[in-house]
Design an enzyme around this catalytic site. Sequence first.
Site, PDB file in Angstrom:
ATOM      1  N   ARG A  35      -4.548  -8.818   2.419  1.00 45.38           N
ATOM      2  CA  ARG A  35      -4.920  -8.029   3.562  1.00 45.38           C
ATOM      3  C   ARG A  35      -3.776  -6.613   3.614  1.00 45.38           C
ATOM      4  O   ARG A  35      -2.736  -7.172   3.985  1.00 45.38           O
ATOM      5  CB  ARG A  35      -4.675  -8.816   4.544  1.00 45.38           C
ATOM      6  CG  ARG A  35      -5.407  -8.322   5.981  1.00 45.38           C
ATOM      7  CD  ARG A  35      -5.428  -9.411   6.900  1.00 45.38           C
ATOM      8  NE  ARG A  35      -6.199  -8.618   8.318  1.00 45.38           N
ATOM      9  CZ  ARG A  35      -6.247  -9.403   9.263  1.00 45.38           C
ATOM     10  NH1 ARG A  35      -5.835 -10.431   9.500  1.00 45.38           N
ATOM     11  NH2 ARG A  35      -6.774  -8.568  10.521  1.00 45.38           N
TER      12      ARG A  35
ATOM     13  N   HIS B 239      -9.728   5.555   1.144  1.00 45.59           N
ATOM     14  CA  HIS B 239     -10.398   6.179   2.196  1.00 45.59           C
ATOM     15  C   HIS B 239     -10.619   7.566   2.080  1.00 45.59           C
ATOM     16  O   HIS B 239     -10.713   8.361   2.857  1.00 45.59           O
ATOM     17  CB  HIS B 239      -9.458   6.061   3.606  1.00 45.59           C
ATOM     18  CG  HIS B 239      -8.631   4.705   3.856  1.00 45.59           C
ATOM     19  ND1 HIS B 239      -7.325   4.684   3.606  1.00 45.59           N
ATOM     20  CD2 HIS B 239      -9.187   3.347   3.975  1.00 45.59           C
ATOM     21  CE1 HIS B 239      -6.976   3.257   3.674  1.00 45.59           C
ATOM     22  NE2 HIS B 239      -7.958   2.693   3.697  1.00 45.59           N
TER      23      HIS B 239
ATOM     24  N   GLU C 109     -13.933  -1.421   0.609  1.00 44.57           N
ATOM     25  CA  GLU C 109     -13.156  -1.832   1.427  1.00 44.57           C
ATOM     26  C   GLU C 109     -13.724  -3.277   2.236  1.00 44.57           C
ATOM     27  O   GLU C 109     -13.319  -3.368   3.351  1.00 44.57           O
ATOM     28  CB  GLU C 109     -12.072  -0.912   2.476  1.00 44.57           C
ATOM     29  CG  GLU C 109     -10.871  -1.414   2.576  1.00 44.57           C
ATOM     30  CD  GLU C 109     -10.067  -0.406   3.631  1.00 44.57           C
ATOM     31  OE1 GLU C 109     -10.568   0.631   3.974  1.00 44.57           O
ATOM     32  OE2 GLU C 109      -8.992  -0.672   4.071  1.00 44.57           O
TER      33      GLU C 109
END
Lengths: 357, 357
Positions: A74, A226, A287
Amino acid sequence: MIIDCHGHYTTAPKELQAYRDAQVAALKTRSSASPAPAKGTVHISDDQIRESLENAQLKFQRERGTDVTVFSPRASAMAHHIGDATTSLHWTEHCNDLIHRVCTLYPDNFVGVCQLPQSPGVPPAACIPELERCVNELGFIGCNLNPDPSGGHWTAPPLTDRSWYPLYEKMIDLDVPAMVHVSSSCNPNFHATGAHYLNADTTAFMQFLTADLFKDLPALRFIIPHGGGAVPYHWGRYRGLAQDLKRPPLGDLIRDHVFFDTCVYHQPGIDLLLNVVPVDNILFGSEMVGAVRGIDPETGHYFDDTKRYLDGVAWLSDQDRYKLFEGNARKVYPRINVALRAGQVGRVGQVGQVGQA
Amino acid sequence: MIIDCHGHYTTAPKELQAYRDAQVAALKTRSSASPAPAKGTVHISDDQIRESLENAQLKFQRERGTDVTVFSPRASAMAHHIGDATTSLHWTEHCNDLIHRVCTLYPDNFVGVCQLPQSPGVPPAACIPELERCVNELGFIGCNLNPDPSGGHWTAPPLTDRSWYPLYEKMIDLDVPAMVHVSSSCNPNFHATGAHYLNADTTAFMQFLTADLFKDLPALRFIIPHGGGAVPYHWGRYRGLAQDLKRPPLGDLIRDHVFFDTCVYHQPGIDLLLNVVPVDNILFGSEMVGAVRGIDPETGHYFDDTKRYLDGVAWLSDQDRYKLFEGNARKVYPRINVALRAGQVGRVGQVGQVGQA
């Protein structure tokens, strides 16, 4: 085969967080005269791991029709700013070991990428032993590299600083890329997933644009996640800045060095990404299960089901789709080829045994 | 009428920078026993001002067919991190006075927006007298507000912190908005125009999303420049985050409070902006002469000629174009109506005098 290049173990059994909480609590009561803290243990059973994945990442893989996730601890929990280098090393080893167990239990579904034991003020070279362990002993295929181990105060030198080079040389030596990925923010200005993550992506790209890093290290490869932060949306700005600064054209800068994932959670964003960035520099990623967990009321589908958006781009050729979903990942993370073959060999072995039973 | 909401005086005569250089140099030799530094003077003639604009901003206005620029001091030169509050106040007053002279010389072409005398660690309320002076005495219509007076270290509280409220209440009282605009970066991680600016835009938006600022101050208005940083490209992410965090939908959040300019230097970026953000929340802006000064070899036109990209969006209605180019600016900066009328009155007077001569 569809390879998702960006997944974190956000659903790890609660025992992992309990370990971390105890580790952090111990920092507060520790005096300088205390002995070095013990690493301690994390007790999680294989069944707990299976449970944590079956109704989350594995379910979404099945539902969305993806095959393999490049899987790492994570990101928001890396929190390199907490404690010191020993704190970070113990936490990192446990997190990476857990990823290894996931990949061992599900060799067809997950291949590992490691967290690094970074710590503010500690030279990045200190991460080399853990990188070597993860790649050579655990079969990992890359690492996540935090450009801001301070957690939102940006006290480390830019990614183009020479202090990073020993780590980069080891990455090249091992033939693994790094995903540039910050962790949680301890600066109240920056929401982690809504600002800090995207800012770091944008920042890293501009650092790469303004330095000769890839001239110095031609085999170095980074994934900027991203969807590249703000970069594709401002592609004209970056083309113009590169020109004004007498830097190479963006296509040349990124060709063999900088890759964007597709963690952009709406169709217009994905359309723009594919419109401006060469398809050779884009890797499918979602993700999941990650920053945005809900269903988009405008589409009725999960925001982070990014495969749907890619499927919605009609003009992509079959060759483009192969690159996006598989080919580019095999190129950027070459060790994935070995890892997936090993998984197949393991599976063939198991099937054989079943046949003999 | 075409109003460009975002222009800085980047071409000011070199005497302005000479003043600043001397001011900064004096900081280095000053001891704590020294008397408070004098404000000093900036000697620039009207002809120098005319020269600095005629072949730059005014030429581009004519060539590109725009009428009025909402004009403020050079953003990268604000550098609130240099010196102390007195340094910042002296520098700010000179910069704002120069903008006032520009607007007085060219009342049809420029209306003023002020820099604020922010300084790290100093409460934003200290900026109120300069804001009042600029609006009430100089006829300015808004201010630029720096969310990070530290210049890349982000040591100030978020824009939603109560310490900003007295300044916000004065903005409401004066009926002026603020453009959220950082200055240069003294953090080597952040290139100013390639990272720091866009990061600040993204950061501010997420701060607004996560707090009740606009519930507390319903008449407060901000312009987020550079097309909103990373926000429109990640509109799905923000819609999803707002939903996960149980915050209002983005349309409700921004409706009367948050506006994006069009400083996005390529057609695909402008297309996306107009596709996802309501047209009522977008103001034409170019930031010329600014961050990117070259000609795009792909189009043969200046990167920052953003009017061309808007003209390239075929589906915009006449009503949409009116809003983008004029109506929204009149709504967000209501004092522009007074300023433009005053300019017309002055011009009519001049014409009358010429007739009498």
